[in-house]
Design a protein around this motif. Sequence first.
Motif, PDB file in Angstrom:
ATOM      1  N   ALA A  93       0.910  -1.053   0.053  1.00 27.26           N
ATOM      2  CA  ALA A  93      -0.018   0.266   0.029  1.00 27.26           C
ATOM      3  C   ALA A  93       0.777   1.181  -0.095  1.00 27.26           C
ATOM      4  CB  ALA A  93      -0.742  -0.244   1.139  1.00 27.26           C
ATOM      5  N   ASP A  94       1.580   1.332   0.901  1.00 23.89           N
ATOM      6  CA  ASP A  94       2.980   2.079   0.734  1.00 23.89           C
ATOM      7  C   ASP A  94       3.724   2.691  -0.552  1.00 23.89           C
ATOM      8  OD1 ASP A  94       2.753   2.890   3.287  1.00 23.89           O
ATOM      9  OD2 ASP A  94       3.668   1.074   4.091  1.00 23.89           O
ATOM     10  N   LEU A  95       3.895   1.278  -1.226  1.00 25.28           N
ATOM     11  CA  LEU A  95       4.640   1.555  -2.436  1.00 25.28           C
ATOM     12  C   LEU A  95       3.627   2.026  -2.894  1.00 25.28           C
ATOM     13  CD1 LEU A  95       6.739   1.135  -4.911  1.00 25.28           C
ATOM     14  CD2 LEU A  95       6.143  -1.933  -4.193  1.00 25.28           C
ATOM     15  N   ARG A  96       2.280   1.964  -3.336  1.00 24.96           N
ATOM     16  CA  ARG A  96       1.242   2.600  -4.333  1.00 24.96           C
ATOM     17  C   ARG A  96       0.921   3.719  -4.145  1.00 24.96           C
ATOM     18  NH1 ARG A  96       2.923  -1.445  -6.953  1.00 24.96           N
ATOM     19  NH2 ARG A  96       2.157  -3.452  -6.843  1.00 24.96           N
ATOM     20  N   GLU A  97       1.046   3.679  -2.730  1.00 27.87           N
ATOM     21  CA  GLU A  97       0.543   5.561  -2.884  1.00 27.87           C
ATOM     22  C   GLU A  97       1.685   6.373  -3.059  1.00 27.87           C
ATOM     23  OE1 GLU A  97      -1.854   7.615  -1.021  1.00 27.87           O
ATOM     24  OE2 GLU A  97      -2.946   5.009  -1.332  1.00 27.87           O
ATOM     25  N   ALA A  98       2.914   6.377  -2.756  1.00 28.80           N
ATOM     26  CA  ALA A  98       4.087   6.233  -3.691  1.00 28.80           C
ATOM     27  C   ALA A  98       4.499   6.505  -5.171  1.00 28.80           C
ATOM     28  CB  ALA A  98       5.495   5.475  -3.275  1.00 28.80           C
ATOM     29  N   GLN A  99       4.129   5.606  -5.199  1.00 27.43           N
ATOM     30  CA  GLN A  99       3.966   6.066  -7.507  1.00 27.43           C
ATOM     31  C   GLN A  99       2.929   6.498  -7.113  1.00 27.43           C
ATOM     32  OE1 GLN A  99       3.155   1.182  -7.227  1.00 27.43           O
ATOM     33  NE2 GLN A  99       4.630   0.598  -8.133  1.00 27.43           N
ATOM     34  N   GLN A 100       1.465   6.830  -6.873  1.00 29.94           N
ATOM     35  CA  GLN A 100       0.881   7.785  -6.999  1.00 29.94           C
ATOM     36  C   GLN A 100       1.098   9.047  -7.160  1.00 29.94           C
ATOM     37  OE1 GLN A 100      -2.291   7.403  -8.801  1.00 29.94           O
ATOM     38  NE2 GLN A 100      -1.359   5.732  -9.115  1.00 29.94           N
ATOM     39  N   ARG A 101       1.642   9.424  -5.863  1.00 25.53           N
ATOM     40  CA  ARG A 101       2.275  10.470  -5.277  1.00 25.53           C
ATOM     41  C   ARG A 101       3.215  11.314  -6.427  1.00 25.53           C
ATOM     42  NH1 ARG A 101       2.979   8.808  -1.127  1.00 25.53           N
ATOM     43  NH2 ARG A 101       0.498   9.700   0.129  1.00 25.53           N
ATOM     44  N   ILE A 102       4.674  10.349  -6.360  1.00 27.63           N
ATOM     45  CA  ILE A 102       5.248  11.208  -7.075  1.00 27.63           C
ATOM     46  C   ILE A 102       4.996  11.197  -8.484  1.00 27.63           C
ATOM     47  CG2 ILE A 102       7.579  10.583  -7.865  1.00 27.63           C
ATOM     48  CD1 ILE A 102       8.793   8.974  -4.789  1.00 27.63           C
ATOM     49  N   ARG A 103       4.717  10.183  -9.571  1.00 24.97           N
ATOM     50  CA  ARG A 103       4.370   9.791 -10.612  1.00 24.97           C
ATOM     51  C   ARG A 103       3.672  11.383 -11.054  1.00 24.97           C
ATOM     52  NH1 ARG A 103       7.109   6.851 -13.644  1.00 24.97           N
ATOM     53  NH2 ARG A 103       6.765   5.127 -13.014  1.00 24.97           N
ATOM     54  N   ARG A 104       2.644  11.673  -9.886  1.00 27.38           N
ATOM     55  CA  ARG A 104       1.859  12.869 -10.382  1.00 27.38           C
ATOM     56  C   ARG A 104       3.100  13.853 -10.084  1.00 27.38           C
ATOM     57  NH1 ARG A 104      -2.012   9.733  -9.631  1.00 27.38           N
ATOM     58  NH2 ARG A 104      -3.814   9.810 -10.026  1.00 27.38           N
ATOM     59  N   LEU A 105       3.527  14.476  -9.142  1.00 26.87           N
ATOM     60  CA  LEU A 105       4.667  15.398  -8.698  1.00 26.87           C
ATOM     61  C   LEU A 105       5.271  15.742 -10.007  1.00 26.87           C
ATOM     62  CD1 LEU A 105       5.752  15.480  -5.185  1.00 26.87           C
ATOM     63  CD2 LEU A 105       5.157  17.123  -6.310  1.00 26.87           C
ATOM     64  N   THR A 106       5.973  14.777 -10.662  1.00 32.67           N
ATOM     65  CA  THR A 106       6.662  14.159 -11.496  1.00 32.67           C
ATOM     66  C   THR A 106       5.700  15.114 -12.671  1.00 32.67           C
ATOM     67  OG1 THR A 106       8.149  13.175 -10.995  1.00 32.67           O
ATOM     68  CG2 THR A 106       8.257  13.269 -13.024  1.00 32.67           C
ATOM     69  N   GLN A 107       4.719  14.242 -13.108  1.00 29.67           N
ATOM     70  CA  GLN A 107       4.053  15.123 -14.689  1.00 29.67           C
ATOM     71  C   GLN A 107       4.001  16.126 -14.132  1.00 29.67           C
ATOM     72  OE1 GLN A 107      -0.186  13.650 -14.569  1.00 29.67           O
ATOM     73  NE2 GLN A 107      -0.307  13.327 -16.596  1.00 29.67           N
ATOM     74  N   THR A 108       3.316  17.286 -12.857  1.00 32.82           N
ATOM     75  CA  THR A 108       2.782  18.181 -12.589  1.00 32.82           C
ATOM     76  C   THR A 108       4.795  19.233 -13.609  1.00 32.82           C
ATOM     77  OG1 THR A 108       1.617  18.451 -10.955  1.00 32.82           O
ATOM     78  CG2 THR A 108       2.482  20.170 -11.102  1.00 32.82           C
TER      79      THR A 108
END
Length: 152
Positions: A93-108
């Motif tokens: 769950a931590d990994l999935r949350e990190a993937q979502q958070r970091i991918r969105r930050l990177t995309q922005t």
Amino acid sequence: MAQSTDPTTLLNAATDRTLALAETWLRWDGRPFVTDDNERIYTPHKAIRRYADHLLDHLAQTQALLSGAETIPDEWRASLVTLESDWAHFTEADLREAQQRIRRLTQTYVLVLQACSADELDRERGQDVWTLREIVEHVASPWYAEQVGDRS
């Protein structure tokens, strides 16, 4: 002077590497990792937190520079502090949350950079102020994740 390296490629590569390493941390045994200089310790949660904070910090700096606004002073203790939450087990769950958070930050961040011309990326903004390209070259590193390493 314009550089040939696309800064968005650098950001995406650093994020890909960080998240690829994070996928190997699911069986972390709770022992911290010490940097080569023996001054900082890292855990999986701390590496993810610091990478996300670093992206956020420099995204805010980039946007402020583009807008002609003052940047918020850097008062983070950064990697000198290890939070209580950094010691938690690193779960799927931590990994999935990190993937979502970091991918969105990177995309922005990537979208902000894509709106800039090469001249804007390399424009000097004053003494002791990095160009946007230099900021990205600084932030686009999987260094925090490398401190934990590949645990597979």
